[in-house]
Design a protein around this motif. Structure first.
Motif, short mmCIF file in Angstrom:
data_model
loop_
_atom_site.label_atom_id
_atom_site.label_comp_id
_atom_site.label_asym_id
_atom_site.label_seq_id
_atom_site.Cartn_x
_atom_site.Cartn_y
_atom_site.Cartn_z
N THR A 52 31.77 18.53 45.86
CA THR A 52 30.65 18.56 44.80
C THR A 52 31.68 18.19 42.89
N TRP A 53 30.80 19.12 42.60
CA TRP A 53 31.22 18.62 41.20
C TRP A 53 30.26 18.62 39.75
N LEU A 54 29.97 19.77 38.70
CA LEU A 54 28.98 20.90 38.16
C LEU A 54 29.49 21.11 36.10
N VAL A 55 29.61 20.32 35.93
CA VAL A 55 30.17 20.29 34.60
C VAL A 55 28.88 21.35 33.26
N PRO A 63 20.43 24.34 33.98
CA PRO A 63 19.72 23.86 34.80
C PRO A 63 19.94 21.92 34.00
N ASN A 64 20.39 22.25 32.99
CA ASN A 64 20.67 20.61 32.98
C ASN A 64 22.56 20.76 32.71
N ILE A 68 26.73 16.00 40.42
CA ILE A 68 26.60 14.99 41.86
C ILE A 68 25.66 14.73 42.32
N THR A 69 25.11 16.08 42.87
CA THR A 69 23.61 16.45 43.45
C THR A 69 22.48 15.43 42.69
N ASP A 70 22.62 15.29 41.87
CA ASP A 70 20.83 14.54 41.33
C ASP A 70 21.33 14.13 39.80
N ASP A 71 22.66 13.04 39.59
CA ASP A 71 22.63 12.69 38.60
C ASP A 71 22.60 11.38 38.23
N GLY A 72 21.69 10.85 39.32
CA GLY A 72 22.49 9.12 40.02
C GLY A 72 23.22 8.67 40.46
N PRO A 73 23.14 7.78 40.17
CA PRO A 73 24.28 6.46 40.34
C PRO A 73 24.88 6.10 39.62
N PHE A 93 25.21 9.27 33.51
CA PHE A 93 24.05 10.75 32.85
C PHE A 93 23.62 10.97 32.98
N ASN A 94 23.04 12.34 32.15
CA ASN A 94 21.85 13.37 32.70
C ASN A 94 20.62 13.11 32.82
N SER A 95 20.71 13.44 34.24
CA SER A 95 19.08 13.36 34.77
C SER A 95 18.09 13.71 34.14
N GLU A 96 18.75 15.41 33.65
CA GLU A 96 17.42 15.73 32.83
C GLU A 96 17.54 16.00 31.83
N ASN A 97 18.56 15.32 30.69
CA ASN A 97 18.41 14.82 29.26
C ASN A 97 18.62 13.51 29.12
#
Length: 152
Positions: A52-55, A63-64, A68-73, A93-97
């Motif tokens: 897991t990795w969350l920053v 939510p932004n 590593i679960t939804d920020d893609g390749p 890249f952040n997939s949300e913004n």
């Protein structure tokens, strides 16, 4: 009563498996992060020991947050080097913004966002890990409980 010594032996001989958990502290802008590894990798990355990795940093919180679960390749470039206790990423890249976050093995970071550019330093520190029972123990525990119930 005969299975009790066997059960005690299984507990004593079972290996303890555990994931390593780490906290990331950022300076230069408010932010924190967390990540976990399998505990056995030297260079951990997604799919190779980084679980897991969350920053949450600067404007990228809640939510932004980067993860590593939804920020893609782009998130697969994140790596934790256990020998130097540092993180490295050529950019995520952040997939949300669409913000862009870079981590350097020199303990520096930078973030480019619509709210501005941010940079600073980071530190990685271990969190207390929770040991998990070994798989072998779990495999033997069910038949042992069933045998005890049948003997009773």
């Amino acid at each position: 009563m005969r299975p009790i010594p066997l059960l005690a032996l299984l507990f004593a001989l079972s290996a303890v498996a555990g994931a390593d958990s780490f906290q990331i502290t950022f300076t230069g802008a408010s932010g924190t992060g967390q990540f976990t590894t399998v505990g056995a990798c030297t260079m951990c990355s997604p799919g190779a020991g980084l679980l897991t990795w969350l920053v949450s940093i600067g404007p990228d919180t809640g939510p932004n947050a980067f993860d590593i679960t939804d920020d893609g390749p782009a998130a697969v470039t994140i790596a934790y080097d256990r020998l130097t206790n540092s993180l490295n990423s050529s950019g995520t890249f952040n997939s949300e913004n669409n913000d862009f976050f870079i981590l350097n093995s020199t303990f520096t970071w930078s973030l480019s966002s619509l709210q501005g550019d941010f940079s600073g330093t980071y530190a990685v520190s271990p969190l207390v890990s929770t040991p998990e029972p070994s798989t072998l123990l779990l495999l033997f525990l069910s038949p042992l409980v069933l045998a005890c119930a049948m003997a009773w």
